[in-house]
Design a protein around this motif. Structure first.
Motif, PDB file in Angstrom:
ATOM      1  N   GLY A   1      35.291  59.558  48.936  1.00  0.00           N
ATOM      2  CA  GLY A   1      36.365  58.822  49.600  1.00  0.00           C
ATOM      3  C   GLY A   1      36.521  59.329  51.007  1.00  0.00           C
ATOM      4  O   GLY A   1      35.693  60.099  51.488  1.00  0.00           O
TER       5      GLY A   1
ATOM      6  N   THR B   1      29.284  61.393  43.852  1.00  0.00           N
ATOM      7  CA  THR B   1      30.609  62.022  43.795  1.00  0.00           C
ATOM      8  C   THR B   1      31.726  61.006  44.018  1.00  0.00           C
ATOM      9  O   THR B   1      32.886  61.391  44.135  1.00  0.00           O
ATOM     10  N   ASN B   2      31.367  59.712  44.122  1.00  0.00           N
ATOM     11  CA  ASN B   2      32.363  58.685  44.421  1.00  0.00           C
ATOM     12  C   ASN B   2      33.190  59.092  45.641  1.00  0.00           C
ATOM     13  O   ASN B   2      34.433  59.137  45.586  1.00  0.00           O
TER      14      ASN B   2
ATOM     15  N   GLY C   1      35.058  65.678  43.432  1.00  0.00           N
ATOM     16  CA  GLY C   1      34.386  65.827  42.153  1.00  0.00           C
ATOM     17  C   GLY C   1      34.754  67.129  41.447  1.00  0.00           C
ATOM     18  O   GLY C   1      35.517  67.949  41.965  1.00  0.00           O
TER      19      GLY C   1
ATOM     20  N   THR D   1      40.958  65.975  41.070  1.00  0.00           N
ATOM     21  CA  THR D   1      40.145  65.686  42.240  1.00  0.00           C
ATOM     22  C   THR D   1      40.183  64.209  42.602  1.00  0.00           C
ATOM     23  O   THR D   1      39.985  63.352  41.742  1.00  0.00           O
ATOM     24  N   GLY D   2      40.455  63.943  43.862  1.00  0.00           N
ATOM     25  CA  GLY D   2      40.498  62.567  44.337  1.00  0.00           C
ATOM     26  C   GLY D   2      39.152  62.099  44.851  1.00  0.00           C
ATOM     27  O   GLY D   2      38.828  60.917  44.763  1.00  0.00           O
ATOM     28  N   GLU D   3      38.365  63.033  45.401  1.00  0.00           N
ATOM     29  CA  GLU D   3      37.118  62.605  46.044  1.00  0.00           C
ATOM     30  C   GLU D   3      36.024  63.664  46.094  1.00  0.00           C
ATOM     31  O   GLU D   3      34.895  63.338  46.451  1.00  0.00           O
TER      32      GLU D   3
END
Lengths: 459, 459
Positions: free
Chosen positions: A148, A145-146, A416, A412-414
């Motif tokens: 953060g 989901t990369n 997903g 979405t920043g973090e």
């Protein structure tokens, strides 16, 4: 599940690592999102070869496969939407290599984020991304989901630290991407393509991560703002001022009220509370940065500016921020945590617009997040059994995404896309981009068996 | 070139932006590598729509298209290996937006790296990657090759700063990737896929870059080592010591000799000279880091440790490093600059092995580079008209790649694959990876018209 598939799976992972018991299937049918769908079976693979055999089997029988870490996804990424097999990676949880001398670690996907930090601590190194779920979430999930976290503005997110991967492809072949080097531009960057792909392109079975030396000096400070917009303007100015705080967090008035209801912190129920952390090797470095931040805070009427003089005091200052999620979740029977992200300068504007959306639809939307990188979390708290309120919530969420995109923001920043934001993908990505994503998915997964139904790819 | 194609190109870009004059075609037939191939024509597009029309035309006629920035590629990336059209992007050179408040800039691909730095300077911000070619190379080329530089260990490389792209695809459609946000995990990461793809997947027409505030305090120090291996060990220990220097460079004894021949610097002709730079906001921060680095240098018998007490002195200390390339290039009629990269701890070992390769094949291989991230440049200097020496050089280069890969290294840290390393790709990437790269190329460029013949993709 077909008898012969069931048997084949048990032959691959061993009986003790297979289940189709109802109680297990029910728990594998959901993650931290509102979504639910029951799989036909679940396995706990022990190694890459087992994953490869499972994918060969899945290809042969056209079975959907949903890889799963700790199931902390807020968007339904880990929900087996089309049934089939859940691949619970949590037993592939070995830290294979800690190579401080090479500034990297090699881990299996089931390693819990915090366990890696604990293992690195004695060396004075750390893995900078810090998802709020870090105590339980796995590195495989973080990469998928990369993920953060609080330190994004200064340290970036998971993708900035993934040097290489071992991935089992849909057909069971094993792909190695990237390298053990700090730099490489040898061929296409498959590594970054898998990061954030939510298990739709392959199953990650090994991860090589870059690590950083830990800062030795940390300063923490909090401030109150009568109006949330002032907090947003202070943040925007801090990010212009020539420094990058290691954390720049906020909670709004709704969060403060909720925290007061649930704790004895007795916080001021003002428009917003801001949390600033600066780090470095020396006290002078953190002082310099904090002084700059405080200038900006004062210029926008930040009140009651409190600096921690000890790690214990710092911990205390963070309580309000760190307690917020849990407290909000208890306000009602349903909570949806969004994470729109916008260009930094538009933060004051969008925070005001979200308040307006909240008022117009009569929906409670406490908001908090990581303002330093323009990523924040409107938390929609409501009674999921109330059809009318649920309808209003859905309208409100749609409008939040719409204003974010209008401001050059992203869905979405973090967290997903998962299932939660799938229908909103065309808001952000035009037809050319959506088509290319679908064709890329087909190239990697021609039978659409890898976590199918996610990311709005079936256009 | 076919008359109607010639006319169609002139209709798209205007006569003044088209050429098939021999003198132009000759200059477009080479870059900074040893490779040469003449195109049939060249155009200077003025905007994205012209690029789109050119790609539609190229698709219709099956014409190869090679995008070109300043032509500083050391690997043949900008050489039109299959003829066709060179797309000289140097006239799309506008800085479209400087948004300090959003921590980003938007540029056209033809903007020269240094021109962006000059434009950012008044704001106290900078774009951290710093390729040695920065005075002339363009940001489009930097993105296409994922350019790195002296500051890689601390600040990373180009890919770590590319937030989004506008790309014209092979069929002329226009793709927008990424966003103007610091964070986004919305769909597949096409942005990173284009970075380092050497113009083989699409033509980059607009670039959104993250920028950083400039450090306010910088310290520089040099040291000598009797043996190159000691320098390598000092570097390895510095990177373990808990700090990340903003630069950690070296030149070997061969470079020092060459610099002495060409300048009056009168450097000690020892095994290696090391250059350390630390940065931060405060003097205390840079002092702390430099003290740590010097401890490590002393422990490995670094001699004549010299700290700069002024920017002028720092500039002087850097002269030896910065003069090296030009000086080496004048030692003989041919120079090949490689850039193998290895895990940091193996640096001492591979430096010794390269010296051994140099001795065994009786080939001069002065070596210098960015040891902080394990990336360094063996510069093979020889008489390209001497068939026997050329054969020995080719053997030596092959062996350098072989030992690098044996040490978990990579063929290239920052120069790319191009034509130069195409045949070595299978050394680093197995058949599964090579096939996937080829299939990805075909997905983006079904007629293989985008910079064909590069990166060893035609397997």
């Amino acid at each position: 599940m077909e008898k012969r598939v069931r048997q084949a799976l048990m032959d691959i992972v061993g009986e003790e690592n297979f289940t189709d018991a109802l109680i297990d299937l029910v728990s594998f049918s959901s993650d931290a999102s509102k979504f639910q769908h029951r799989p036909d079976g679940a396995v706990w693979p022990q190694n890459t070869d087992q994953v490869a055999s499972i994918m060969k089997l899945a290809t042969e029988y056209g079975l959907p496969v949903t890889p799963r870490g700790a199931g902390t996804s807020l968007t339904g990424t880990a929900v087996p939407q089309r049934g089939g097999i859940v691949l619970d990676m949590s037993r592939m949880n070995k830290i294979l290599k800690i190579a401080i001398e090479d500034r990297l670690v090699i881990v299996q996907p089931g390693v819990v984020f915090d366990d890696l930090q604990k293992a690195l601590d004695p060396y004075g190194f750390f893995f900078p991304p810090d998802p709020a779920s870090g105590k339980v979430s796995t590195l495989g999930g973080n990469v998928g989901t990369n993920a953060g976290g609080l330190k994004g503005a200064k340290y970036g997110v998971t993708k900035d630290y993934v040097l290489g991967l071992e991935v089992v492809m849909a057909d069971g072949s094993i792909l190695r991407t990237g390298s053990k080097c700090m730099k490489s531009v040898s061929g296409y960057d498959f590594t970054r393509l898998f990061v954030g792909s939510e298990g739709t392109l392959g199953v990650i079975t090994e991860i090589t991560l870059k690590i950083n030396p830990k800062p030795l000096s940390i300063q923490t400070c909090t401030a109150w703002f009568e109006e949330i917009k002032q907090a947003g303007m202070a943040v925007s100015e801090i990010m212009r001022s020539g420094i990058i705080p290691s954390a720049l967090e906020f909670v709004d008035g709704n969060c403060l009220k909720a925290v007061n209801q649930a704790t004895d912190l007795d916080l001021p129920e003002v428009g917003a509370m801001l949390f600033v952390e600066t780090d470095g090797y020396t006290k002078e470095e953190t002082n310099y940065q904090m002084a700059k931040a405080i200038e900006c805070i004062k210029r926008h009427n930040g009140k009651n500016i409190t600096k921690a003089t000890s790690p214990e005091e710092a911990e205390k200052l963070w309580t309000a921020r760190k307690a917020a999620y849990g407290v909000l979740a208890r306000l009602n029977n349903t909570i949806i945590v969004e994470d729109v992200t916008v260009p930094i300068s538009t933060i004051p504007d969008i925070l005001t617009k979200i308040q307006d959306i909240s008022d117009r639809h009569n929906v409670l939307i406490p908001t908090l997040g990581h303002l330093g990188d323009g990523n924040f979390h409107p938390c929609i708290v409501y009674d999921g059994t109330d059809a009318d309120e649920t309808a209003r919530v859905e309208q409100a969420i749609g409008e939040i995404f719409k204003v974010a995109i209008e401001m050059d923001g992203t869905l979405t920043g973090e967290h997903g896309i998962g299932l939660d934001k799938a229908i909103f993908m065309p808001l952000e990505h035009d037809e050319i981009a959506m088509k290319l994503m679908s064709r890329l998915k087909t190239l990697f997964d021609p039978n659409n068996i890898l976590n199918p139904g996610k990311m709005g790819l079936e256009v």
